[in-house]
Scaffold this motif. Structure first.
Motif, PDB file in Angstrom:
ATOM      1  N   ILE A 409     -17.426  40.993 -77.315  1.00 59.40           N
ATOM      2  CA  ILE A 409     -17.246  40.831 -75.866  1.00 59.40           C
ATOM      3  C   ILE A 409     -18.554  41.173 -75.153  1.00 59.40           C
ATOM      4  CG2 ILE A 409     -16.061  41.727 -73.816  1.00 59.40           C
ATOM      5  CD1 ILE A 409     -13.635  42.285 -75.777  1.00 59.40           C
ATOM      6  N   LEU A 410     -19.175  42.284 -75.575  1.00 60.48           N
ATOM      7  CA  LEU A 410     -20.437  42.693 -74.936  1.00 60.48           C
ATOM      8  C   LEU A 410     -21.483  41.608 -75.050  1.00 60.48           C
ATOM      9  CD1 LEU A 410     -20.839  46.417 -76.045  1.00 60.48           C
ATOM     10  CD2 LEU A 410     -20.590  45.556 -73.702  1.00 60.48           C
ATOM     11  N   SER A 411     -21.564  41.003 -76.238  1.00 60.88           N
ATOM     12  CA  SER A 411     -22.609  39.989 -76.445  1.00 60.88           C
ATOM     13  C   SER A 411     -22.278  38.706 -75.664  1.00 60.88           C
ATOM     14  CB  SER A 411     -22.791  39.702 -77.938  1.00 60.88           C
ATOM     15  OG  SER A 411     -21.640  39.053 -78.423  1.00 60.88           O
ATOM     16  N   SER A 412     -21.030  38.538 -75.252  1.00 56.62           N
ATOM     17  CA  SER A 412     -20.670  37.323 -74.529  1.00 56.62           C
ATOM     18  C   SER A 412     -20.860  37.476 -73.017  1.00 56.62           C
ATOM     19  CB  SER A 412     -19.202  36.967 -74.806  1.00 56.62           C
ATOM     20  OG  SER A 412     -18.354  37.870 -74.111  1.00 56.62           O
ATOM     21  N   LEU A 413     -21.056  38.724 -72.570  1.00 53.85           N
ATOM     22  CA  LEU A 413     -21.181  38.965 -71.127  1.00 53.85           C
ATOM     23  C   LEU A 413     -22.615  38.733 -70.656  1.00 53.85           C
ATOM     24  CD1 LEU A 413     -19.053  42.233 -70.832  1.00 53.85           C
ATOM     25  CD2 LEU A 413     -18.411  39.957 -70.023  1.00 53.85           C
ATOM     26  N   PRO A 414     -22.778  38.188 -69.453  1.00 55.52           N
ATOM     27  CA  PRO A 414     -24.138  38.018 -68.929  1.00 55.52           C
ATOM     28  C   PRO A 414     -24.743  39.386 -68.655  1.00 55.52           C
ATOM     29  CG  PRO A 414     -22.487  37.452 -67.248  1.00 55.52           C
ATOM     30  CD  PRO A 414     -21.736  37.724 -68.517  1.00 55.52           C
TER      31      PRO A 414
END
Ligand SMILES: [Zn+2]
Length: 415
Positions: A409-414
Protein backbone atom coordinates in the motif's frame (compact mmCIF):
# COMPACT_ATOMS: atom_id res chain seq x y z
CA UNK A 1 7.78 -7.16 22.35
CA UNK A 2 7.44 -8.91 19.00
CA UNK A 3 4.92 -11.39 17.74
CA UNK A 4 4.06 -14.14 20.23
CA UNK A 5 1.80 -16.64 18.43
CA UNK A 6 1.54 -18.85 21.53
CA UNK A 7 -0.17 -15.94 23.31
CA UNK A 8 -3.01 -16.13 20.76
CA UNK A 9 -3.63 -19.75 21.75
CA UNK A 10 -3.65 -18.81 25.45
CA UNK A 11 -6.02 -15.90 24.87
CA UNK A 12 -8.39 -18.06 22.82
CA UNK A 13 -8.53 -20.47 25.75
CA UNK A 14 -9.07 -17.59 28.17
CA UNK A 15 -12.02 -16.37 26.08
CA UNK A 16 -13.39 -19.89 25.88
CA UNK A 17 -13.22 -20.31 29.65
CA UNK A 18 -14.99 -16.97 30.12
CA UNK A 19 -17.83 -17.42 27.60
CA UNK A 20 -18.47 -21.16 27.13
CA UNK A 21 -20.38 -23.78 29.04
CA UNK A 22 -20.33 -27.57 28.75
CA UNK A 23 -22.08 -27.27 25.35
CA UNK A 24 -19.64 -24.82 23.79
CA UNK A 25 -19.29 -21.09 23.15
CA UNK A 26 -22.35 -18.96 24.01
CA UNK A 27 -21.37 -15.57 22.58
CA UNK A 28 -24.63 -14.99 20.74
CA UNK A 29 -24.64 -11.40 19.43
CA UNK A 30 -26.52 -8.76 21.45
CA UNK A 31 -26.66 -10.89 24.62
CA UNK A 32 -24.87 -10.42 27.98
CA UNK A 33 -22.27 -13.12 27.22
CA UNK A 34 -21.37 -11.42 23.94
CA UNK A 35 -21.08 -8.13 25.79
CA UNK A 36 -18.84 -9.77 28.37
CA UNK A 37 -16.60 -11.12 25.60
CA UNK A 38 -16.31 -7.63 24.14
CA UNK A 39 -15.40 -6.10 27.50
CA UNK A 40 -12.69 -8.74 27.81
CA UNK A 41 -11.42 -7.84 24.33
CA UNK A 42 -11.39 -4.14 25.23
CA UNK A 43 -9.30 -5.05 28.27
CA UNK A 44 -6.70 -6.62 25.96
CA UNK A 45 -6.75 -3.54 23.71
CA UNK A 46 -6.19 -1.23 26.70
CA UNK A 47 -2.56 -2.38 26.83
CA UNK A 48 -2.04 -0.79 23.41
CA UNK A 49 -2.02 2.86 22.31
CA UNK A 50 -5.11 2.28 20.18
CA UNK A 51 -8.26 4.35 19.87
CA UNK A 52 -11.31 2.15 20.52
CA UNK A 53 -14.72 3.15 19.23
CA UNK A 54 -18.03 1.56 18.35
CA UNK A 55 -19.69 2.54 15.10
CA UNK A 56 -23.41 3.06 14.37
CA UNK A 57 -23.92 -0.63 13.54
CA UNK A 58 -22.28 -1.85 16.75
CA UNK A 59 -18.97 -2.86 15.13
CA UNK A 60 -16.00 -2.32 17.43
CA UNK A 61 -12.91 -0.63 15.92
CA UNK A 62 -9.41 -0.43 17.42
CA UNK A 63 -7.20 2.03 15.57
CA UNK A 64 -3.43 2.22 15.82
CA UNK A 65 -2.83 5.58 14.19
CA UNK A 66 0.08 5.60 11.79
CA UNK A 67 2.05 8.17 9.84
CA UNK A 68 -0.71 8.23 7.23
CA UNK A 69 -4.51 8.10 7.66
CA UNK A 70 -4.71 5.43 4.97
CA UNK A 71 -5.61 2.23 6.76
CA UNK A 72 -4.94 -1.47 6.61
CA UNK A 73 -7.92 -3.31 8.12
CA UNK A 74 -7.88 -6.65 9.95
CA UNK A 75 -11.20 -8.19 10.95
CA UNK A 76 -13.06 -10.89 12.80
CA UNK A 77 -16.12 -11.44 14.96
CA UNK A 78 -16.34 -12.29 18.64
CA UNK A 79 -19.95 -13.48 18.38
CA UNK A 80 -20.61 -17.20 18.05
CA UNK A 81 -23.54 -19.45 17.29
CA UNK A 82 -25.16 -21.04 20.38
CA UNK A 83 -23.06 -24.07 21.38
CA UNK A 84 -20.31 -22.84 19.06
CA UNK A 85 -16.60 -23.55 18.84
CA UNK A 86 -13.61 -21.73 20.30
CA UNK A 87 -12.11 -20.50 17.01
CA UNK A 88 -14.76 -19.33 14.55
CA UNK A 89 -14.40 -15.54 14.44
CA UNK A 90 -12.33 -15.18 17.60
CA UNK A 91 -9.16 -16.60 16.06
CA UNK A 92 -9.30 -13.80 13.47
CA UNK A 93 -9.72 -11.18 16.19
CA UNK A 94 -7.06 -12.42 18.57
CA UNK A 95 -4.56 -12.93 15.77
CA UNK A 96 -5.41 -9.32 14.87
CA UNK A 97 -4.68 -8.18 18.43
CA UNK A 98 -1.32 -9.94 18.29
CA UNK A 99 -0.51 -8.26 14.99
CA UNK A 100 -1.44 -4.85 16.43
CA UNK A 101 1.02 -5.58 19.24
CA UNK A 102 3.73 -6.45 16.73
CA UNK A 103 3.13 -3.29 14.64
CA UNK A 104 3.12 -1.23 17.83
CA UNK A 105 6.40 -2.74 19.02
CA UNK A 106 8.18 -2.67 15.69
CA UNK A 107 7.25 0.91 14.81
CA UNK A 108 7.34 2.36 18.36
CA UNK A 109 3.61 3.06 18.45
CA UNK A 110 3.42 4.68 15.02
CA UNK A 111 3.50 2.44 11.94
CA UNK A 112 3.85 4.18 8.56
CA UNK A 113 0.20 3.31 7.81
CA UNK A 114 -2.81 3.28 10.13
CA UNK A 115 -3.67 -0.25 11.26
CA UNK A 116 -7.26 -1.01 12.34
CA UNK A 117 -8.84 -4.10 13.84
CA UNK A 118 -12.61 -4.50 13.57
CA UNK A 119 -14.89 -6.83 15.53
CA UNK A 120 -17.97 -7.11 13.31
CA UNK A 121 -21.31 -7.22 15.12
CA UNK A 122 -23.49 -10.30 14.67
CA UNK A 123 -21.61 -12.10 11.91
CA UNK A 124 -23.38 -15.36 12.64
CA UNK A 125 -26.99 -14.15 12.47
CA UNK A 126 -27.87 -17.07 14.73
CA UNK A 127 -30.56 -15.21 16.64
CA UNK A 128 -32.34 -13.26 13.90
CA UNK A 129 -31.45 -15.45 10.90
CA UNK A 130 -29.56 -12.61 9.21
CA UNK A 131 -25.82 -13.24 8.83
CA UNK A 132 -23.20 -10.51 8.40
CA UNK A 133 -25.32 -7.83 10.04
CA UNK A 134 -22.57 -5.39 11.07
CA UNK A 135 -20.44 -5.82 7.97
CA UNK A 136 -23.38 -5.56 5.56
CA UNK A 137 -24.54 -2.37 7.31
CA UNK A 138 -21.02 -1.03 6.88
CA UNK A 139 -20.76 -2.12 3.23
CA UNK A 140 -24.18 -0.60 2.52
CA UNK A 141 -25.66 -3.88 1.23
CA UNK A 142 -27.89 -4.58 4.26
CA UNK A 143 -31.52 -4.84 3.15
CA UNK A 144 -33.11 -2.39 5.60
CA UNK A 145 -36.72 -3.41 4.88
CA UNK A 146 -35.96 -7.07 5.41
CA UNK A 147 -33.92 -6.43 8.59
CA UNK A 148 -36.60 -4.13 10.03
CA UNK A 149 -39.03 -7.08 10.13
CA UNK A 150 -36.70 -9.65 11.73
CA UNK A 151 -37.64 -11.25 15.05
CA UNK A 152 -35.96 -13.91 17.17
CA UNK A 153 -37.69 -17.11 18.32
CA UNK A 154 -39.14 -15.29 21.34
CA UNK A 155 -40.68 -12.62 19.10
CA UNK A 156 -38.14 -9.93 20.07
CA UNK A 157 -37.56 -7.67 17.05
CA UNK A 158 -33.97 -7.10 15.88
CA UNK A 159 -34.59 -3.37 16.24
CA UNK A 160 -35.41 -3.79 19.95
CA UNK A 161 -32.38 -6.01 20.58
CA UNK A 162 -30.16 -3.40 18.93
CA UNK A 163 -31.74 -0.59 20.96
CA UNK A 164 -30.90 -2.46 24.16
CA UNK A 165 -27.26 -2.09 23.17
CA UNK A 166 -27.63 1.57 22.23
CA UNK A 167 -27.82 0.97 18.48
CA UNK A 168 -30.31 3.00 16.45
CA UNK A 169 -31.38 0.72 13.59
CA UNK A 170 -32.20 3.57 11.22
CA UNK A 171 -28.61 4.84 11.45
CA UNK A 172 -26.65 1.58 11.05
CA UNK A 173 -25.50 2.36 7.51
CA UNK A 174 -23.71 5.47 8.75
CA UNK A 175 -21.04 2.98 9.83
CA UNK A 176 -20.00 2.95 6.17
CA UNK A 177 -17.77 5.94 6.77
CA UNK A 178 -15.38 3.60 8.62
CA UNK A 179 -14.25 2.28 5.24
CA UNK A 180 -13.35 5.72 3.90
CA UNK A 181 -9.56 5.40 4.28
CA UNK A 182 -9.44 1.63 3.92
CA UNK A 183 -6.76 0.45 1.50
CA UNK A 184 -7.06 -3.29 2.15
CA UNK A 185 -8.93 -5.75 4.36
CA UNK A 186 -7.43 -9.00 5.62
CA UNK A 187 -9.23 -11.80 7.45
CA UNK A 188 -7.88 -15.01 8.89
CA UNK A 189 -10.44 -17.75 9.49
CA UNK A 190 -10.67 -21.45 10.23
CA UNK A 191 -11.59 -23.34 7.06
CA UNK A 192 -14.69 -25.02 8.57
CA UNK A 193 -14.33 -27.74 5.93
CA UNK A 194 -12.10 -30.74 5.12
CA UNK A 195 -10.04 -29.50 2.13
CA UNK A 196 -6.78 -28.45 3.87
CA UNK A 197 -6.96 -31.47 6.19
CA UNK A 198 -7.26 -33.80 3.17
CA UNK A 199 -4.27 -32.10 1.55
CA UNK A 200 -2.34 -32.17 4.83
CA UNK A 201 -1.65 -28.42 4.58
CA UNK A 202 -1.95 -25.95 7.47
CA UNK A 203 -2.89 -22.88 5.43
CA UNK A 204 -4.66 -21.84 2.25
CA UNK A 205 -5.34 -18.68 0.25
CA UNK A 206 -9.04 -17.96 -0.25
CA UNK A 207 -9.99 -16.93 -3.79
CA UNK A 208 -13.40 -15.61 -2.84
CA UNK A 209 -16.78 -16.67 -1.54
CA UNK A 210 -19.27 -18.73 -3.46
CA UNK A 211 -22.22 -17.17 -5.20
CA UNK A 212 -25.52 -18.70 -4.09
CA UNK A 213 -28.79 -19.46 -5.88
CA UNK A 214 -31.44 -20.69 -3.46
CA UNK A 215 -34.87 -21.78 -4.67
CA UNK A 216 -38.02 -23.56 -3.59
CA UNK A 217 -39.13 -26.03 -6.26
CA UNK A 218 -42.71 -27.27 -6.05
CA UNK A 219 -44.06 -30.26 -7.97
CA UNK A 220 -47.88 -30.60 -8.22
CA UNK A 221 -49.66 -33.84 -9.08
CA UNK A 222 -52.91 -35.38 -7.90
CA UNK A 223 -53.76 -36.88 -4.53
CA UNK A 224 -55.21 -40.37 -5.02
CA UNK A 225 -56.01 -43.42 -2.91
CA UNK A 226 -52.91 -45.49 -2.19
CA UNK A 227 -54.82 -48.77 -2.58
CA UNK A 228 -57.14 -48.21 -5.48
CA UNK A 229 -54.89 -46.16 -7.82
CA UNK A 230 -52.86 -48.37 -10.21
CA UNK A 231 -49.16 -47.50 -10.42
CA UNK A 232 -49.40 -46.41 -14.05
CA UNK A 233 -52.27 -44.02 -13.37
CA UNK A 234 -50.59 -41.91 -10.72
CA UNK A 235 -49.52 -38.29 -10.89
CA UNK A 236 -47.00 -38.56 -8.07
CA UNK A 237 -45.36 -35.26 -7.15
CA UNK A 238 -42.91 -37.01 -4.85
CA UNK A 239 -41.60 -39.26 -7.62
CA UNK A 240 -40.69 -36.24 -9.76
CA UNK A 241 -39.12 -34.39 -6.82
CA UNK A 242 -37.15 -37.46 -5.74
CA UNK A 243 -35.53 -37.73 -9.18
CA UNK A 244 -33.94 -34.33 -8.49
CA UNK A 245 -31.86 -35.85 -5.69
CA UNK A 246 -29.36 -37.88 -7.75
CA UNK A 247 -29.61 -35.30 -10.55
CA UNK A 248 -28.13 -32.46 -8.46
CA UNK A 249 -25.08 -34.62 -7.76
CA UNK A 250 -24.55 -35.00 -11.51
CA UNK A 251 -25.07 -31.26 -12.04
CA UNK A 252 -22.63 -30.34 -9.26
CA UNK A 253 -19.95 -32.67 -10.59
CA UNK A 254 -20.42 -31.44 -14.18
CA UNK A 255 -19.89 -27.80 -13.17
CA UNK A 256 -17.57 -28.22 -10.19
CA UNK A 257 -19.89 -26.55 -7.66
CA UNK A 258 -22.06 -27.73 -4.78
CA UNK A 259 -25.82 -28.35 -4.70
CA UNK A 260 -28.00 -29.28 -1.72
CA UNK A 261 -31.63 -30.28 -1.34
CA UNK A 262 -32.04 -29.30 2.29
CA UNK A 263 -35.78 -29.55 2.82
CA UNK A 264 -38.64 -31.62 1.48
CA UNK A 265 -42.30 -31.30 2.43
CA UNK A 266 -45.18 -33.36 1.05
CA UNK A 267 -48.93 -32.83 1.02
CA UNK A 268 -51.27 -34.28 1.99
CA UNK A 269 -48.46 -36.10 3.76
CA UNK A 270 -50.40 -39.17 4.89
CA UNK A 271 -49.57 -42.86 4.32
CA UNK A 272 -52.75 -43.53 2.36
CA UNK A 273 -52.44 -40.94 -0.41
CA UNK A 274 -50.23 -40.41 -3.45
CA UNK A 275 -48.34 -37.12 -2.91
CA UNK A 276 -50.19 -34.24 -4.52
CA UNK A 277 -47.63 -31.57 -3.77
CA UNK A 278 -43.93 -31.84 -3.01
CA UNK A 279 -41.82 -28.79 -2.20
CA UNK A 280 -38.05 -29.08 -2.03
CA UNK A 281 -35.42 -26.41 -1.46
CA UNK A 282 -32.38 -26.31 -3.70
CA UNK A 283 -29.24 -24.41 -2.64
CA UNK A 284 -26.56 -24.11 -5.37
CA UNK A 285 -23.13 -22.52 -4.93
CA UNK A 286 -20.21 -21.75 -7.21
CA UNK A 287 -17.29 -19.33 -7.34
CA UNK A 288 -17.90 -18.64 -11.05
CA UNK A 289 -20.97 -16.63 -11.94
CA UNK A 290 -21.50 -18.27 -15.35
CA UNK A 291 -21.08 -21.76 -13.91
CA UNK A 292 -23.57 -20.95 -11.15
CA UNK A 293 -26.07 -19.88 -13.78
CA UNK A 294 -25.32 -23.08 -15.71
CA UNK A 295 -26.07 -25.20 -12.63
CA UNK A 296 -29.36 -23.37 -12.15
CA UNK A 297 -30.39 -23.80 -15.79
CA UNK A 298 -29.53 -27.49 -15.71
CA UNK A 299 -31.61 -27.99 -12.56
CA UNK A 300 -34.56 -26.15 -14.08
CA UNK A 301 -34.31 -28.19 -17.25
CA UNK A 302 -34.14 -31.44 -15.28
CA UNK A 303 -37.14 -30.49 -13.13
CA UNK A 304 -39.17 -29.83 -16.29
CA UNK A 305 -38.17 -33.20 -17.72
CA UNK A 306 -39.10 -35.08 -14.52
CA UNK A 307 -42.41 -33.22 -14.34
CA UNK A 308 -43.27 -34.19 -17.92
CA UNK A 309 -42.28 -37.82 -17.30
CA UNK A 310 -44.58 -37.95 -14.26
CA UNK A 311 -47.43 -35.89 -15.72
CA UNK A 312 -47.10 -33.32 -12.90
CA UNK A 313 -46.52 -29.58 -12.84
CA UNK A 314 -43.47 -27.76 -11.53
CA UNK A 315 -42.82 -24.18 -10.41
CA UNK A 316 -39.76 -22.36 -9.10
CA UNK A 317 -39.53 -19.57 -6.56
CA UNK A 318 -36.26 -17.81 -5.74
CA UNK A 319 -35.62 -17.59 -2.00
CA UNK A 320 -32.27 -15.81 -2.07
CA UNK A 321 -29.27 -15.19 -4.28
CA UNK A 322 -25.88 -13.55 -4.07
CA UNK A 323 -23.15 -13.20 -6.69
CA UNK A 324 -19.76 -14.79 -6.11
CA UNK A 325 -17.31 -12.36 -4.50
CA UNK A 326 -13.77 -12.59 -5.83
CA UNK A 327 -10.87 -11.38 -3.72
CA UNK A 328 -8.12 -9.01 -4.86
CA UNK A 329 -5.50 -10.48 -7.26
CA UNK A 330 -2.58 -8.61 -5.75
CA UNK A 331 -3.51 -9.58 -2.20
CA UNK A 332 -3.99 -13.21 -3.29
CA UNK A 333 -0.37 -13.18 -4.47
CA UNK A 334 0.83 -11.65 -1.19
CA UNK A 335 -1.18 -14.22 0.77
CA UNK A 336 0.41 -17.05 -1.23
CA UNK A 337 3.85 -15.57 -0.55
CA UNK A 338 3.21 -15.20 3.18
CA UNK A 339 2.04 -18.81 3.43
CA UNK A 340 4.91 -20.16 1.34
CA UNK A 341 7.48 -18.31 3.45
CA UNK A 342 5.88 -19.68 6.63
CA UNK A 343 5.23 -23.32 5.80
CA UNK A 344 6.45 -24.05 2.27
CA UNK A 345 3.22 -24.84 0.41
CA UNK A 346 0.00 -23.02 -0.17
CA UNK A 347 -3.29 -23.99 -1.74
CA UNK A 348 -5.84 -21.73 -3.40
CA UNK A 349 -9.46 -22.52 -2.60
CA UNK A 350 -12.92 -21.04 -2.56
CA UNK A 351 -14.89 -20.39 0.59
CA UNK A 352 -18.19 -22.25 0.71
CA UNK A 353 -19.34 -20.18 3.67
CA UNK A 354 -20.02 -16.46 3.60
CA UNK A 355 -17.78 -14.19 5.63
CA UNK A 356 -17.61 -10.52 6.61
CA UNK A 357 -14.72 -10.28 4.13
CA UNK A 358 -17.22 -10.74 1.28
CA UNK A 359 -19.13 -7.64 2.42
CA UNK A 360 -15.96 -5.56 2.67
CA UNK A 361 -14.92 -6.73 -0.81
CA UNK A 362 -18.37 -5.85 -2.19
CA UNK A 363 -17.88 -2.36 -0.76
CA UNK A 364 -14.86 -2.03 -3.06
CA UNK A 365 -12.03 -2.50 -0.55
CA UNK A 366 -9.30 -4.87 -1.87
CA UNK A 367 -9.71 -7.97 0.29
CA UNK A 368 -8.23 -11.37 0.92
CA UNK A 369 -8.76 -14.18 3.41
CA UNK A 370 -6.40 -16.82 4.74
CA UNK A 371 -7.73 -20.20 5.89
CA UNK A 372 -6.19 -22.42 8.54
CA UNK A 373 -6.92 -26.13 8.63
CA UNK A 374 -9.91 -27.38 10.63
CA UNK A 375 -9.80 -30.78 12.33
CA UNK A 376 -12.79 -33.05 11.65
CA UNK A 377 -13.77 -30.44 9.00
CA UNK A 378 -16.44 -29.32 11.47
CA UNK A 379 -17.47 -25.94 12.84
CA UNK A 380 -20.41 -24.32 14.61
CA UNK A 381 -20.00 -27.06 17.20
CA UNK A 382 -18.03 -27.49 20.40
CA UNK A 383 -15.89 -30.13 18.66
CA UNK A 384 -14.61 -27.47 16.24
CA UNK A 385 -10.82 -27.60 16.53
CA UNK A 386 -7.48 -26.74 14.96
CA UNK A 387 -4.05 -27.99 16.04
CA UNK A 388 -2.39 -25.40 18.32
CA UNK A 389 0.73 -25.69 16.19
CA UNK A 390 -1.39 -24.66 13.17
CA UNK A 391 -2.93 -21.74 15.04
CA UNK A 392 0.57 -20.45 15.73
CA UNK A 393 1.65 -20.95 12.11
CA UNK A 394 -1.47 -19.07 11.03
CA UNK A 395 -0.65 -16.09 13.26
CA UNK A 396 2.88 -15.97 11.85
CA UNK A 397 1.73 -16.18 8.22
CA UNK A 398 -1.11 -13.71 8.74
CA UNK A 399 1.32 -11.26 10.32
CA UNK A 400 3.63 -11.60 7.31
CA UNK A 401 0.66 -10.92 5.05
CA UNK A 402 -0.21 -7.79 7.06
CA UNK A 403 3.33 -6.45 6.77
CA UNK A 404 3.47 -7.23 3.04
CA UNK A 405 0.11 -5.58 2.47
CA UNK A 406 1.22 -2.48 4.35
CA UNK A 407 4.39 -2.20 2.30
CA UNK A 408 2.49 -2.72 -0.93
CA UNK A 409 0.00 0.00 0.00
CA UNK A 410 2.82 2.39 0.93
CA UNK A 411 4.55 1.84 -2.39
CA UNK A 412 1.28 2.49 -4.24
CA UNK A 413 0.66 5.86 -2.58
CA UNK A 414 1.90 9.08 -4.18
CA UNK A 415 4.79 10.53 -2.21
ZN1 LIG B 1 -16.79 -16.87 11.28
Amino acid sequence: MGLEPSRTVLELKELQALTSDENGAQRLAFTPTWSKAREWLKGKLKELPVEVQRDEAGNLWATLHGGLPNALLLGGHIDSVPNGGWLDGSLNLLAGVEILRRFNAQYAGKPPLTIRLVDWADEEGARFGKSLFGSSACSGFLDMDEARGLKDNDGVPLIAALAEYGIDFERVKESGKQLRNAMAYLELHIEQGPVLLDKDLPLGTVLGTYGVERHAVTFRGQAAHSGSTPMNKRRDAFLAAAKMSPEIYRIASRHGGVCTIGACATAPGIPTSVVEQCRITLDQRHLDKAALLGMLQDAKEASGRFATEGNVGVSWKRLWRIDPVLFDELLLTLCDEAIRETCGTTHRMASGALHDAAEVARAGVPTVMMFVQSLHGISHSKIENTKEEHIEIAVIAFDKLAEKAMRRILSSLPR
